[in-house]
Design an enzyme around this catalytic site. Sequence first.
Site, PDB file in Angstrom:
ATOM      1  N   ASP A  85       0.882  -1.171   0.000  1.00  0.00           N
ATOM      2  CA  ASP A  85       0.000   0.000   0.000  1.00  0.00           C
ATOM      3  C   ASP A  85       0.920   1.221   0.000  1.00  0.00           C
ATOM      4  OD1 ASP A  85      -1.580   2.186   0.530  1.00  0.00           O
ATOM      5  OD2 ASP A  85      -2.784   1.195   2.069  1.00  0.00           O
ATOM      6  N   VAL A  86       0.911   1.977  -1.085  1.00  0.00           N
ATOM      7  CA  VAL A  86       1.906   3.054  -1.243  1.00  0.00           C
ATOM      8  C   VAL A  86       1.738   4.181  -0.226  1.00  0.00           C
ATOM      9  CG1 VAL A  86       2.332   2.607  -3.696  1.00  0.00           C
ATOM     10  CG2 VAL A  86       0.545   4.256  -3.034  1.00  0.00           C
TER      11      VAL A  86
ATOM     12  N   TYR B 122      -6.732  15.500  -8.998  1.00  0.00           N
ATOM     13  CA  TYR B 122      -5.824  14.736  -9.866  1.00  0.00           C
ATOM     14  C   TYR B 122      -4.757  15.675 -10.439  1.00  0.00           C
ATOM     15  CZ  TYR B 122      -4.482  11.024 -13.170  1.00  0.00           C
ATOM     16  OH  TYR B 122      -3.796  10.048 -13.874  1.00  0.00           O
TER      17      TYR B 122
HETATM   18  N1  LIG Z   1      -4.731   5.195 -17.990  1.00  0.00           N
HETATM   19  C1  LIG Z   1      -4.530   6.471 -18.259  1.00  0.00           C
HETATM   20  O1  LIG Z   1      -5.136   7.047 -19.166  1.00  0.00           O
HETATM   21  C2  LIG Z   1      -3.516   7.247 -17.463  1.00  0.00           C
HETATM   22  C3  LIG Z   1      -3.179   8.532 -17.919  1.00  0.00           C
HETATM   23  C4  LIG Z   1      -2.244   9.280 -17.219  1.00  0.00           C
HETATM   24  C5  LIG Z   1      -1.667   8.764 -16.081  1.00  0.00           C
HETATM   25  N2  LIG Z   1      -2.023   7.526 -15.631  1.00  0.00           N
HETATM   26  C6  LIG Z   1      -1.379   7.044 -14.400  1.00  0.00           C
HETATM   27  O2  LIG Z   1      -0.829   5.769 -14.616  1.00  0.00           O
HETATM   28  C7  LIG Z   1      -0.745   5.068 -13.378  1.00  0.00           C
HETATM   29  C8  LIG Z   1      -1.309   3.667 -13.548  1.00  0.00           C
HETATM   30  O3  LIG Z   1      -2.691   3.767 -13.833  1.00  0.00           O
HETATM   31  P1  LIG Z   1      -3.475   2.745 -14.769  1.00  0.00           P
HETATM   32  O4  LIG Z   1      -4.016   3.521 -15.891  1.00  0.00           O
HETATM   33  O5  LIG Z   1      -2.648   1.559 -15.058  1.00  0.00           O
HETATM   34  O6  LIG Z   1      -4.700   2.389 -13.804  1.00  0.00           O
HETATM   35  P2  LIG Z   1      -5.153   1.005 -13.127  1.00  0.00           P
HETATM   36  O7  LIG Z   1      -6.337   1.367 -12.321  1.00  0.00           O
HETATM   37  O8  LIG Z   1      -5.277  -0.043 -14.167  1.00  0.00           O
HETATM   38  O9  LIG Z   1      -3.924   0.623 -12.181  1.00  0.00           O
HETATM   39  C9  LIG Z   1      -3.636   1.306 -10.990  1.00  0.00           C
HETATM   40  C10 LIG Z   1      -3.043   0.313 -10.023  1.00  0.00           C
HETATM   41  O10 LIG Z   1      -2.671   1.033  -8.822  1.00  0.00           O
HETATM   42  C11 LIG Z   1      -3.053   0.226  -7.734  1.00  0.00           C
HETATM   43  N3  LIG Z   1      -3.224   1.041  -6.522  1.00  0.00           N
HETATM   44  C12 LIG Z   1      -4.212   1.917  -6.231  1.00  0.00           C
HETATM   45  N4  LIG Z   1      -4.046   2.393  -4.993  1.00  0.00           N
HETATM   46  C13 LIG Z   1      -2.933   1.793  -4.483  1.00  0.00           C
HETATM   47  C14 LIG Z   1      -2.253   1.880  -3.245  1.00  0.00           C
HETATM   48  N5  LIG Z   1      -2.692   2.651  -2.243  1.00  0.00           N
HETATM   49  N6  LIG Z   1      -1.130   1.151  -3.075  1.00  0.00           N
HETATM   50  C15 LIG Z   1      -0.678   0.337  -4.076  1.00  0.00           C
HETATM   51  N7  LIG Z   1      -1.291   0.202  -5.264  1.00  0.00           N
HETATM   52  C16 LIG Z   1      -2.415   0.934  -5.465  1.00  0.00           C
HETATM   53  C17 LIG Z   1      -4.345  -0.445  -8.149  1.00  0.00           C
HETATM   54  O11 LIG Z   1      -4.627  -1.578  -7.340  1.00  0.00           O
HETATM   55  C18 LIG Z   1      -4.046  -0.780  -9.593  1.00  0.00           C
HETATM   56  O12 LIG Z   1      -3.459  -2.057  -9.717  1.00  0.00           O
HETATM   57  C19 LIG Z   1      -1.498   5.933 -12.370  1.00  0.00           C
HETATM   58  O13 LIG Z   1      -0.580   6.687 -11.595  1.00  0.00           O
HETATM   59  C20 LIG Z   1      -2.333   6.848 -13.245  1.00  0.00           C
HETATM   60  O14 LIG Z   1      -2.665   8.073 -12.602  1.00  0.00           O
HETATM   61  C21 LIG Z   1      -2.930   6.764 -16.290  1.00  0.00           C
END
Ligand SMILES: NC(=O)c1ccc[n+]([C@@H]2O[C@H](COP(=O)([O-])OP(=O)(O)OC[C@H]3O[C@@H](n4cnc5c(N)ncnc54)[C@H](O)[C@@H]3O)[C@@H](O)[C@H]2O)c1
Length: 249
Positions: free
Chosen positions: A64-65, A156
């Site tokens: 958990d980050v 965000y």
């Molecule tokens: N998908 C997009 O369009 C997009 C765009 C810009 C930035 N991002 C960033 O990319 C990163 C990954 O997102 P994604 O798109 O793969 O989403 P996702 O929801 O598929 O994955 C996010 C992961 O983070 C984990 N997570 C959430 N809270 C947590 C915690 N407290 N401790 C540990 N793990 C935790 C979740 O369980 C999940 O596995 C994020 O930081 C997101 O903000 C995503």
Amino acid sequence: MLRGVEGKVVLVSGAASGIGAAHVSVFASAGVKVVAGDVQIEKGQSVVANVNIAGGEAIFCELDVTSLAAWESAVAQARETYGRLDFLVNNAGIYMPGSVLEESPESWQRMIDVNQTGVLYGMKAALPALLDAGGGAIVNISSLYGIIGSPGSISYHATKGAVKMMTKGAALEHVKDNIRVNSIHPGQIDTPIIANLTPEADAAIKASIPMGRLGRPEEIAEVSLFLCSDMASYITGAEMRVDGGWCAT
Ligand SMILES: NC(=O)c1ccc[n+]([C@@H]2O[C@H](COP(=O)([O-])OP(=O)(O)OC[C@H]3O[C@@H](n4cnc5c(N)ncnc54)[C@H](O)[C@@H]3O)[C@@H](O)[C@H]2O)c1
């Protein structure tokens, strides 16, 4: 093959899904040993199992980050299992919509805890191990929304802008330690985090992206791997936009 990654060890947060899961397979395919951390235990274990079946080397750890102790435990597991830690990818993140007027104190605090404090704690826990290894690289996954504004995502924007600036600060703090710190700013990537978009919003976003499609999670992980490699040896404190041309408009 990218120079300087084979045989190295990476810790990836949020590794059970989307961009984080793509990191596990992309890094493992390049011969990097992966410590995959997430709060979603079964999904994370499944990602790791698939990578190991495919011939990679990876372990899962519950992370958990928002907990510095959990981060320290993840770094300890990397050192116990693989003897070192070279790279950190601060990827875990959450998205909750809300304008300035709509935002609740609880939602605001949760976003700060996961997206911003989680990144600080990750760097804080990993840096001593990177220093012990004689250097390394950190990649912080921010967002295009850490660079450009939009209505309705106030917390965000706050957290992702903070990640961009924390990256530059940390990069300069460790520029003499052979440790490079960079941020990646994905545009719209096809992962579960965007599943709550309506078909109309999905179509509108796609229409605003010059490439006309969402990004694939692997297209972020591959840039991350490059930033960790020796091919990026002169890049630190940089903000890499990976957005299908969105920011070029
Ligand atoms: N998908 C997009 O369009 C997009 C765009 C810009 C930035 N991002 C960033 O990319 C990163 C990954 O997102 P994604 O798109 O793969 O989403 P996702 O929801 O598929 O994955 C996010 C992961 O983070 C984990 N997570 C959430 N809270 C947590 C915690 N407290 N401790 C540990 N793990 C935790 C979740 O369980 C999940 O596995 C994020 O930081 C997101 O903000 C995503």
